[in-house]
Design a protein around this motif. Structure first.
Motif, PDB file in Angstrom:
ATOM      1  N   ARG A   1     -18.955 -43.301  17.244  1.00 20.68           N
ATOM      2  CA  ARG A   1     -17.622 -43.573  16.683  1.00 20.68           C
ATOM      3  C   ARG A   1     -17.107 -44.936  17.144  1.00 20.68           C
ATOM      4  NH1 ARG A   1     -14.145 -38.942  15.858  1.00 20.68           N
ATOM      5  NH2 ARG A   1     -12.565 -40.379  15.110  1.00 20.68           N
ATOM      6  N   LEU A   2     -17.512 -45.369  18.355  1.00 16.00           N
ATOM      7  CA  LEU A   2     -16.999 -46.645  18.884  1.00 16.00           C
ATOM      8  C   LEU A   2     -17.735 -47.846  18.295  1.00 16.00           C
ATOM      9  CD1 LEU A   2     -16.291 -45.622  22.546  1.00 16.00           C
ATOM     10  CD2 LEU A   2     -14.655 -46.693  21.012  1.00 16.00           C
ATOM     11  N   LEU A   3     -18.854 -47.589  17.614  1.00 12.13           N
ATOM     12  CA  LEU A   3     -19.565 -48.706  16.978  1.00 12.13           C
ATOM     13  C   LEU A   3     -19.438 -48.544  15.460  1.00 12.13           C
ATOM     14  CD1 LEU A   3     -22.534 -48.861  19.498  1.00 12.13           C
ATOM     15  CD2 LEU A   3     -20.582 -50.402  19.332  1.00 12.13           C
ATOM     16  N   SER A   4     -20.520 -48.188  14.780  1.00  8.74           N
ATOM     17  CA  SER A   4     -20.446 -48.150  13.310  1.00  8.74           C
ATOM     18  C   SER A   4     -20.079 -46.772  12.757  1.00  8.74           C
ATOM     19  CB  SER A   4     -21.796 -48.576  12.735  1.00  8.74           C
ATOM     20  OG  SER A   4     -22.806 -47.706  13.237  1.00  8.74           O
ATOM     21  N   GLY A   5     -19.958 -45.741  13.619  1.00  8.21           N
ATOM     22  CA  GLY A   5     -19.867 -44.364  13.124  1.00  8.21           C
ATOM     23  C   GLY A   5     -18.474 -43.842  12.798  1.00  8.21           C
ATOM     24  N   ASN A   6     -17.456 -44.663  12.942  1.00 14.32           N
ATOM     25  CA  ASN A   6     -16.099 -44.150  12.668  1.00 14.32           C
ATOM     26  C   ASN A   6     -15.715 -44.365  11.202  1.00 14.32           C
ATOM     27  OD1 ASN A   6     -13.752 -42.854  13.499  1.00 14.32           O
ATOM     28  ND2 ASN A   6     -12.652 -44.796  13.640  1.00 14.32           N
ATOM     29  N   THR A   7     -14.861 -43.467  10.694  1.00 21.01           N
ATOM     30  CA  THR A   7     -14.353 -43.613   9.324  1.00 21.01           C
ATOM     31  C   THR A   7     -12.876 -43.230   9.293  1.00 21.01           C
ATOM     32  OG1 THR A   7     -15.005 -41.336   8.847  1.00 21.01           O
ATOM     33  CG2 THR A   7     -16.546 -43.051   8.163  1.00 21.01           C
ATOM     34  N   ALA A   8     -12.193 -43.715   8.268  1.00 18.55           N
ATOM     35  CA  ALA A   8     -10.794 -43.316   8.062  1.00 18.55           C
ATOM     36  C   ALA A   8     -10.752 -41.813   7.804  1.00 18.55           C
ATOM     37  CB  ALA A   8     -10.217 -44.092   6.881  1.00 18.55           C
ATOM     38  N   TYR A   9     -11.796 -41.308   7.136  1.00 19.70           N
ATOM     39  CA  TYR A   9     -11.875 -39.873   6.816  1.00 19.70           C
ATOM     40  C   TYR A   9     -11.879 -39.043   8.106  1.00 19.70           C
ATOM     41  CZ  TYR A   9     -13.539 -35.761   4.194  1.00 19.70           C
ATOM     42  OH  TYR A   9     -13.667 -34.523   3.618  1.00 19.70           O
ATOM     43  N   ALA A  10     -12.683 -39.473   9.094  1.00 25.40           N
ATOM     44  CA  ALA A  10     -12.774 -38.738  10.372  1.00 25.40           C
ATOM     45  C   ALA A  10     -11.421 -38.761  11.084  1.00 25.40           C
ATOM     46  CB  ALA A  10     -13.857 -39.350  11.261  1.00 25.40           C
ATOM     47  N   GLU A  11     -10.771 -39.910  11.077  1.00 23.79           N
ATOM     48  CA  GLU A  11      -9.491 -40.020  11.797  1.00 23.79           C
ATOM     49  C   GLU A  11      -8.394 -39.184  11.126  1.00 23.79           C
ATOM     50  OE1 GLU A  11      -8.217 -43.621  13.537  1.00 23.79           O
ATOM     51  OE2 GLU A  11     -10.196 -44.529  13.484  1.00 23.79           O
ATOM     52  N   LYS A  12      -8.415 -39.202   9.783  1.00 29.19           N
ATOM     53  CA  LYS A  12      -7.413 -38.402   9.045  1.00 29.19           C
ATOM     54  C   LYS A  12      -7.666 -36.914   9.302  1.00 29.19           C
ATOM     55  CE  LYS A  12      -4.494 -37.693   5.393  1.00 29.19           C
ATOM     56  NZ  LYS A  12      -4.387 -36.265   5.365  1.00 29.19           N
ATOM     57  N   LEU A  13      -8.949 -36.528   9.310  1.00 29.56           N
ATOM     58  CA  LEU A  13      -9.292 -35.118   9.550  1.00 29.56           C
ATOM     59  C   LEU A  13      -8.806 -34.687  10.941  1.00 29.56           C
ATOM     60  CD1 LEU A  13     -10.709 -32.528   8.630  1.00 29.56           C
ATOM     61  CD2 LEU A  13     -12.869 -33.486   9.458  1.00 29.56           C
ATOM     62  N   GLU A  14      -9.026 -35.528  11.918  1.00 31.71           N
ATOM     63  CA  GLU A  14      -8.560 -35.214  13.282  1.00 31.71           C
ATOM     64  C   GLU A  14      -7.052 -35.022  13.319  1.00 31.71           C
ATOM     65  OE1 GLU A  14     -10.261 -38.583  15.273  1.00 31.71           O
ATOM     66  OE2 GLU A  14     -11.760 -37.350  16.281  1.00 31.71           O
ATOM     67  N   GLN A  15      -6.351 -35.917  12.631  1.00 31.58           N
ATOM     68  CA  GLN A  15      -4.869 -35.808  12.606  1.00 31.58           C
ATOM     69  C   GLN A  15      -4.441 -34.511  11.930  1.00 31.58           C
ATOM     70  OE1 GLN A  15      -3.538 -39.289  10.496  1.00 31.58           O
ATOM     71  NE2 GLN A  15      -4.050 -40.637  12.192  1.00 31.58           N
ATOM     72  N   ASP A  16      -5.114 -34.182  10.821  1.00 33.56           N
ATOM     73  CA  ASP A  16      -4.731 -32.972  10.071  1.00 33.56           C
ATOM     74  C   ASP A  16      -5.018 -31.711  10.887  1.00 33.56           C
ATOM     75  OD1 ASP A  16      -3.939 -34.582   8.043  1.00 33.56           O
ATOM     76  OD2 ASP A  16      -5.675 -34.202   6.744  1.00 33.56           O
ATOM     77  N   ILE A  17      -6.181 -31.704  11.560  1.00 33.37           N
ATOM     78  CA  ILE A  17      -6.524 -30.513  12.359  1.00 33.37           C
ATOM     79  C   ILE A  17      -5.547 -30.389  13.527  1.00 33.37           C
ATOM     80  CG2 ILE A  17      -8.277 -29.444  13.831  1.00 33.37           C
ATOM     81  CD1 ILE A  17     -10.424 -30.720  12.033  1.00 33.37           C
ATOM     82  N   ALA A  18      -5.250 -31.517  14.163  1.00 34.34           N
ATOM     83  CA  ALA A  18      -4.295 -31.489  15.282  1.00 34.34           C
ATOM     84  C   ALA A  18      -2.934 -30.961  14.794  1.00 34.34           C
ATOM     85  CB  ALA A  18      -4.147 -32.877  15.890  1.00 34.34           C
ATOM     86  N   ALA A  19      -2.483 -31.444  13.635  1.00 35.96           N
ATOM     87  CA  ALA A  19      -1.188 -30.998  13.100  1.00 35.96           C
ATOM     88  C   ALA A  19      -1.228 -29.503  12.808  1.00 35.96           C
ATOM     89  CB  ALA A  19      -0.853 -31.786  11.830  1.00 35.96           C
ATOM     90  N   TYR A  20      -2.347 -29.023  12.252  1.00 38.30           N
ATOM     91  CA  TYR A  20      -2.484 -27.590  11.947  1.00 38.30           C
ATOM     92  C   TYR A  20      -2.295 -26.743  13.210  1.00 38.30           C
ATOM     93  CZ  TYR A  20      -4.590 -23.193  10.452  1.00 38.30           C
ATOM     94  OH  TYR A  20      -4.816 -21.853  10.195  1.00 38.30           O
TER      95      TYR A  20
END
Ligand code: PLP
Length: 379
Positions: A72-91
């Motif tokens: 995730r700290l190099l090429s493996g991060n995506t906006a999709y992953a970050e949005k998913l994390e935010q949504d799961i955290a909010a849930y």
């Protein structure tokens, strides 16, 4: 014959030891039997509705890559992953979340990075191996308290040094019982310690988890939620504050030094959460099945059924060979029940660990209860 070298002699002796104590482990392919052993409590792993949702999500994201290509700290991060994390955290009513490739990785990454030399980790004696392994990798002092025992916990808290972390599971993976979470939290707060709760076997069955059910989310320091059990997918998330997430991104080695999950895994998790939102029928069906199983076995004279209201129900047989033998008989009768042997559980508590599911039928559960009674009577 080529003589064995020292390392091979060691391996041979250790495996022979396992054979001799009836504790030898071997992989088995899928059995096709009635499932009383998987963690697919609500049937999500086999759900055609979830499969359809995942297919649609993948179709809707045609540009996504097959693999994540890096950490995730190099090429493996995506906006999709970050949005998913935010949504799961909010849930789960948490400020933030950080995904890991498995629950094992999440616990190892959290406990190896957060507690420092001079700090204290106090965990329930039945804590999962991933918690123990993470704590072992830290340089903190480590103590166990007796399972679900507040007096024992307080005794350890009195002697804690540095920052102190108390660790429990909301539903215990091997016994299926729940922790007295509110009381544990109050005691933890009294000693200014931080509570960390592993919700691997609670999320889904208790929808958002026990912490949310009790309204304790703002007082619990961190939670670990896994996606490979009731959600029927794979992976995990650590839920915590806006400070914890960047800390883990900077210091948690099982997050940093590994290739991120690929898009299709993230899509599966996203859709499993979507399905969870409308899974009240599955949750009710699972609860009915738990009540039925317990009713059918209540008052039996042949074995101890551990006290549990969760999907995990344990029949204690107290011996590796006996647990294996009854397990084999049940499987020969078409029911996939697995023995849990020592050293995975303490000697004398070897057991059949029965996982109930929303999709198990009344006939299947009745057959299982009948067989359990019959085989223990015969044995
Ligand atoms: C309580 C608990 N925490 C963590 C894990 C690890 O989760 P995963 O299977 O996603 O690695 C398990 C899995 O058995 C578990 O029971």
């Amino acid at each position: 014959m080529i003589p064995l070298n020292k390392a091979e002699e060691f391996i041979k002796a250790r495996l022979a030891e396992r054979q001799a104590t009836g504790a030898y482990r071997a992989l088995k392919p899928e059995s096709g039997l009635v499932d009383f052993c998987s963690n697919d409590y609500m049937g999500f792993a086999r759900s055609s509705a979830l499969k359809k949702l995942i297919d649609e999500e993948i179709q809707a994201n045609k540009g996504s890559l097959n693999g994540s290509t890096g950490s995730r700290l190099l090429s493996g991060n995506t906006a999709y992953a970050e949005k998913l994390e935010q949504d799961i955290a909010a849930y789960h009513q948490s400020e933030t979340g950080l995904m890991y490739n498995s629950g094992y990785d999440a616990n190892v990454g959290l406990f190896s990075s957060l507690p420092q030399k001079g700090d204290t980790i106090i965990m329930d004696e039945l804590a999962h191996a991933s918690i123990i392994d993470g704590a072992r990798l830290s340089f903190a002092n480590r103590y166990n308290f007796r399972h679900n025992d507040l007096e024992s916990l307080e005794e350890k808290l009195k002697h804690a040094k540095g920052n102190c972390y108390v660790v429990v599971e909301s539903v215990y993976s091997m016994d299926g019982d729940t922790s007295p979470l509110r009381e544990i939290l109050e005691l933890t707060e009294l000693y200014s310690a931080s509570l960390i709760v592993d919700e691997a076997h609670a999320v889904g069955i208790y929808k958002k988890g026990v912490v949310c059910k009790l309204g304790l989310e703002s007082r619990v320091f961190a939670r670990v939620v896994t996606f490979g059990k009731a959600l029927g997918c794979h992976g995990a998330i650590v839920l915590g504050s806006t400070l914890l997430r960047p800390y883990l991104i900077n210091f948690s080695r099982s997050f940093i030094y590994t290739t991120a999950a690929p898009f299709h895994q993230l899509a599966s998790v996203k859709m499993a959460y979507e399905l969870l939102g409308s899974a009240d029928d599955e949750i009710e069906k699972l609860k009915d099945n738990i009540i039925l199983f317990k009713k059918l076995l209540s008052g039996n004279k042949y074995f101890t059924l551990l006290t549990s209201d969760s999907a995990i129900q344990c029949v204690i047989l107290g011996d590796n060979n006996k647990a294996r033998e009854v397990g084999t008989k049940l499987r020969n009768a078409g029911l996939d029940v697995r023995p849990i042997l020592s050293p995975t559980v303490p000697q004398g508590t070897e057991r059949l660990r029965i996982c109930l599911h929303a999709f198990n039928t009344i006939d299947e559960i009745t057959l299982l209860a009948d067989m359990l009674t019959k085989y223990n009577y015969a044995g």
